[in-house]
Design an enzyme around this catalytic site. Structure first.
Site, PDB file in Angstrom:
ATOM      1  N   HIS A 225       0.716  -1.274   0.051  1.00 27.67           N
ATOM      2  CA  HIS A 225       0.006  -0.007  -0.020  1.00 27.67           C
ATOM      3  C   HIS A 225       0.759   1.345   0.232  1.00 27.67           C
ATOM      4  O   HIS A 225       0.469   2.337  -0.641  1.00 27.67           O
ATOM      5  CB  HIS A 225      -1.090  -0.081   1.158  1.00 27.67           C
ATOM      6  CG  HIS A 225      -2.150  -0.960   0.996  1.00 27.67           C
ATOM      7  ND1 HIS A 225      -1.975  -2.342   1.609  1.00 27.67           N
ATOM      8  CD2 HIS A 225      -3.008  -1.143   0.106  1.00 27.67           C
ATOM      9  CE1 HIS A 225      -3.071  -2.856   1.055  1.00 27.67           C
ATOM     10  NE2 HIS A 225      -3.720  -2.402   0.359  1.00 27.67           N
ATOM     11  N   ARG A 368     -15.225   1.847  -0.744  1.00 28.64           N
ATOM     12  CA  ARG A 368     -14.977   0.650  -0.350  1.00 28.64           C
ATOM     13  C   ARG A 368     -15.246   0.887   1.271  1.00 28.64           C
ATOM     14  O   ARG A 368     -14.413   1.671   1.707  1.00 28.64           O
ATOM     15  CB  ARG A 368     -13.731   0.274  -0.502  1.00 28.64           C
ATOM     16  CG  ARG A 368     -13.422  -1.204   0.117  1.00 28.64           C
ATOM     17  CD  ARG A 368     -12.227  -1.877  -0.666  1.00 28.64           C
ATOM     18  NE  ARG A 368     -11.287  -1.147   0.049  1.00 28.64           N
ATOM     19  CZ  ARG A 368      -9.828  -1.467  -0.483  1.00 28.64           C
ATOM     20  NH1 ARG A 368      -9.531  -2.488  -1.358  1.00 28.64           N
ATOM     21  NH2 ARG A 368      -8.707  -1.050   0.060  1.00 28.64           N
ATOM     22  N   GLU A 474     -10.886 -10.663  -4.402  1.00 26.66           N
ATOM     23  CA  GLU A 474      -9.445 -10.559  -4.147  1.00 26.66           C
ATOM     24  C   GLU A 474      -8.801 -11.598  -3.480  1.00 26.66           C
ATOM     25  O   GLU A 474      -7.527 -11.569  -2.784  1.00 26.66           O
ATOM     26  CB  GLU A 474      -9.148  -9.155  -3.376  1.00 26.66           C
ATOM     27  CG  GLU A 474      -9.799  -8.930  -2.089  1.00 26.66           C
ATOM     28  CD  GLU A 474      -9.620  -7.470  -1.700  1.00 26.66           C
ATOM     29  OE1 GLU A 474      -8.509  -6.628  -2.051  1.00 26.66           O
ATOM     30  OE2 GLU A 474     -10.148  -7.000  -0.608  1.00 26.66           O
ATOM     31  N   ASN A 497      -4.326  -7.003  -6.563  1.00 29.17           N
ATOM     32  CA  ASN A 497      -3.122  -7.131  -5.612  1.00 29.17           C
ATOM     33  C   ASN A 497      -2.985  -8.072  -4.600  1.00 29.17           C
ATOM     34  O   ASN A 497      -2.250  -8.989  -4.534  1.00 29.17           O
ATOM     35  CB  ASN A 497      -2.936  -5.806  -5.017  1.00 29.17           C
ATOM     36  CG  ASN A 497      -3.037  -4.457  -6.100  1.00 29.17           C
ATOM     37  OD1 ASN A 497      -2.766  -4.504  -7.273  1.00 29.17           O
ATOM     38  ND2 ASN A 497      -3.691  -3.261  -5.428  1.00 29.17           N
ATOM     39  N   ARG A 508       2.609  -9.037  -0.788  1.00 29.44           N
ATOM     40  CA  ARG A 508       2.834  -7.952  -2.020  1.00 29.44           C
ATOM     41  C   ARG A 508       3.812  -6.899  -1.498  1.00 29.44           C
ATOM     42  O   ARG A 508       4.254  -6.333  -2.369  1.00 29.44           O
ATOM     43  CB  ARG A 508       1.404  -7.534  -2.277  1.00 29.44           C
ATOM     44  CG  ARG A 508       0.641  -6.979  -1.164  1.00 29.44           C
ATOM     45  CD  ARG A 508      -0.569  -6.744  -1.256  1.00 29.44           C
ATOM     46  NE  ARG A 508      -1.129  -5.352  -1.573  1.00 29.44           N
ATOM     47  CZ  ARG A 508      -2.367  -4.971  -1.678  1.00 29.44           C
ATOM     48  NH1 ARG A 508      -3.399  -5.588  -1.463  1.00 29.44           N
ATOM     49  NH2 ARG A 508      -2.489  -3.799  -2.089  1.00 29.44           N
ATOM     50  N   CYS A 545      -9.731  -3.250 -10.228  1.00 23.72           N
ATOM     51  CA  CYS A 545      -8.974  -2.133  -9.813  1.00 23.72           C
ATOM     52  C   CYS A 545      -7.805  -2.384  -8.954  1.00 23.72           C
ATOM     53  O   CYS A 545      -7.339  -1.332  -8.295  1.00 23.72           O
ATOM     54  CB  CYS A 545     -10.249  -1.317  -8.641  1.00 23.72           C
ATOM     55  SG  CYS A 545     -10.468  -2.580  -7.287  1.00 23.72           S
TER      56      CYS A 545
HETATM   57  C1  PEP Z   1      -6.476  -5.336  -4.226  1.00 21.71           C
HETATM   58  O1  PEP Z   1      -6.261  -5.796  -3.522  1.00 21.71           O
HETATM   59  O2  PEP Z   1      -6.068  -5.476  -5.681  1.00 21.71           O
HETATM   60  C2  PEP Z   1      -6.976  -3.871  -4.039  1.00 21.71           C
HETATM   61  C3  PEP Z   1      -7.541  -3.034  -4.922  1.00 21.71           C
HETATM   62  O3  PEP Z   1      -7.287  -3.532  -2.748  1.00 21.71           O
HETATM   63  P1  PEP Z   1      -5.978  -3.135  -1.821  1.00 21.71           P
HETATM   64  O4  PEP Z   1      -4.795  -2.983  -2.821  1.00 21.71           O
HETATM   65  O5  PEP Z   1      -6.479  -1.716  -1.238  1.00 21.71           O
HETATM   66  O6  PEP Z   1      -5.698  -4.113  -0.934  1.00 21.71           O
HETATM   67 MG    MG Z   2      -6.960  -5.696  -1.844  1.00 22.73          MG
END
Ligand code: PEP
Ligand code: MG
Length: 617
Positions: A225, A368, A474, A497, A508, A545
């Protein structure tokens, strides 16, 4: 002639027009070129601002005798966390040249030793128990006392260095005890390059992109993030750079190249001119892409593709307007909860959401609900006792997203009420994070309806039909059951992600396994395809997204899989639009059917590259 920094930190204000032009390496300090993970494209040149300089602020705090045990437990947790951080740094030294390893390893060993059964920790515990002070007070006082004794006993450089080491480990412990934002960036001069051991997402949220030109850190991975925020803010960044902080002086010039993933400290003449050329070329490129803003997002064969923006911080709203995005496809509401002492009230949240909805003037805003957990730490929730301490759990597999909200109905209901009130100002959708099963959607729906009823009873103005309630897909479990979840959810947003992280069992945000984090892994692509098929089986909309949506090289593949709605950081919108406008759906489908037959991601990457070269964009 003794070396002096060419730049006196703190001597310029914003209105001075920025720092003097960067000077090449001064001759005494050789150029150092380091390699890391390119996190946000762009090149920055500026004076180094080290976030570890200022010690954390500790005010003397007394405790009651009944708190001794709890303070001891806080200390233990901070020691554990500090040890983990240092062991991690230690384990990565192998990639450095031998002489650098020889310099840094003993220092890290000394730090790690102080976190064992050391005089420092014994003294800290005694202070907590006998002087009845908080753990952070005890750490600062004990570290300062030891340092003072060391320097009083001898004035040689060895004693001074040892004293510095004790103070440094004290600061680390206090940082981990207070969990305060890692650092205030207020002291950075305009145009500075921020250099840190690590940056949490909440720290990155405090960066002013008008002041900080570039970022480099020792820790961090490509789709954590922090990286996402840095991209959102458009700050050239390189993360996961081993050895970055060793022997680093504030004020020396740094070049951060967020395209190739290099950091050059004290650049020589040739490197500096190369970097200046790259900065100019980026500016020209941005100018060219900005012309795409008003053009339609359609393929060469006339298929319309929705391009929306992800939003984390209000500061990004003007960038969204400039990008030509036709809505917000993902508002990550957790950033509203960060860097504050208390959880935002319904009114505060409603104001923030309404502001976004009104600014988007009629374009849909997908909000969200809080996705707490993983690396997104929120102090206000810890203080309010709503979440457990993260220290000893496996946070990515723990109480994340919807799981926490269903256990904290007050938190969930407050946020839903705020969103519903904002929905009166324009089109909104509500998105649930980290859903893995149907029961979670059903439970969330029941709460959602209850909140709406209660608001109506209160006389609040709500839209006639409730905003659609959708889910993030996800996790592999959700993707594999997409057909089942589509019967309950009103839309899907694919979070590539986390999907990639959970499918491949690769953190990640971690640099050690960064090369294994691969959204083009055939397993990840199959999960995406299943999600799209599942959505189609119940005719619900599906968008993507995650960061994959922002990579124009992957646009044809995602179009070929059937996606027609993308949400990306604002600065990626023009590039993705360029990719959309340069291709046909027929070609994308042919590419995708070829890609889906490949057995590994290298072949897939080659296929995308060949496609990119052969098509118009
Ligand atoms: C994802 O996991 O791809 C996502 C868009 O949510 P975040 O990156 O906020 O976990
Ligand atoms: Mg996510």
């Amino acid at each position: 002639m003794p070396w002096r920094p060419w730049w006196k930190p703190g001597s310029m204000s914003r209105t001075d027009g920025g720092p003097p032009p960067p000077q090449p390496g001064c001759g005494l300090l050789p150029e150092r070129r380091l390699f890391g993970i390119a996190a946000c494209a762009g090149v920055a040149i500026g004076p180094v601002f080290r976030t570890t300089e200022a010690p954390p602020q500790v005010t003397r705090h007394k405790i009651h005798a009944s708190d001794i045990q709890a303070e001891g437990a806080r200390l233990d947790a901070a020691v554990l966390r500090s040890r983990k951080q240092l062991m991690k740094l230690r384990s990565r030294l192998a990639v450095l040249p031998e002489e650098s390893q020889g310099e840094i390893a003993p220092l890290l060993d000394a730090y790690i030793q102080m976190l064992g059964p050391s005089r420092l920790l014994r003294g800290v515990r005694t202070r907590i128990e006998e002087r009845l002070v908080s753990a952070e007070t005890a750490v600062m006082e004990e570290a300062n006392a030891i340092a003072a004794t060391l320097t009083a006993a001898s004035d040689d450089t060895h004693a001074a260095r040892q004293a510095d080491e004790v103070r440094e480990i004290g600061r680390r412990l206090v940082r981990n005890l207070t969990r305060a934002p890692f650092r205030s960036f207020a002291g950075a001069v305009q145009g500075a390059v921020l250099i840190a051991e690590s940056l949490r997402p909440s720290d990155a949220a405090l960066i002013d992109p008008a002041r900080i030109a570039g970022v480099a850190t020792e820790e961090g991975g490509t789709d954590g993030h922090t990286a996402i925020l840095l991209r959102a803010l458009g700050i050239p960044s390189v993360l996961g750079v081993p050895g970055l902080l060793s022997g680093l002086h504030a004020g020396v010039t740094a070049v951060v190249d967020g395209v190739v993933g290099t950091v050059i400290l004290n650049p020589d003449n040739a490197s500096l001119s190369g970097a200046r050329r790259a900065v100019a070329s980026f500016a020209r490129d941005r100018q060219r892409l900005s012309r795409l803003r008003r053009l339609a997002s359609v393929t060469l064969d006339g298929e319309a593709v929705s391009l929306q923006a992800n939003l984390e911080l209000p500061i990004e709203l003007p960038m969204v307007a400039q990008s030509g995005a036709n809505g917000i496809g993902l508002l990550r509401s957790e950033f509203l909860f960060m860097n504050r002492d208390t959880v935002p009230t319904e009114d505060e949240q409603a104001r923030s959401y309404r502001n976004v909805v009104e600014t988007m003037s009629g374009d849909t805003v997908t909000i969200r609900v809080l996705d707490w957990g993983g690396e997104k730490e929120i102090e206000a929730l810890v203080t309010a006792g709503m979440v457990p301490e993260l220290i000893d759990s496996n946070p990515a597999l723990g109480l994340r997203g919807i799981r926490l909200l269903l256990r904290q109905p007050d938190l969930f209901e407050t946020q839903l009420a705020a969103i519903l009130r904002a929905a009166h100002a324009g089109p909104v959708r509500v998105l649930l994070p980290m859903v893995t099963n149907v029961a979670e959607i059903r439970a969330a729906k029941a709460i959602y309806r209850r909140v709406a009823d209660r608001l109506r009873e209160r006389g609040a103005a709500l839209p006639a039909t409730l905003p659609p309630l959708g889910i993030m897909v996800e996790t592999p479990g959700a993707a594999l059951c997409a057909d089942v979840l589509a019967a309950e959810a009103e839309f899907f947003a694919i979070g590539t992600n986390d999907l990639c992280m959970y499918a491949l069992a690769v953190d990640r945000g971690a640099m050690e396994v960064a090369e294994l984090y691969d959204p083009l892994h055939p397993g990840v692509l199959r999960l995406i395809r299943m999600t799209i098929t599942g959505a189609a089986s119940h005719r619900i909309p599906v968008s993507v997204c995650g960061e994959m949506a922002a990579n124009p090289d992957m646009t044809p593949l995602l179009l070929g899989l059937g996606l027609r709605s993308f949400s990306t950081n604002a600065s990626a919108v023009p590039r993705v639009k360029q990719a959309v406008r340069g291709t046909t759906i027929g070609d994308c489908e042919r590419l995708t059917s070829h890609v889906m037959q490949q057995s590994d991601s290298e072949q897939i990457r080659d296929a995308l590259k060949t496609f990119g070269h052969s098509s118009a964009y």
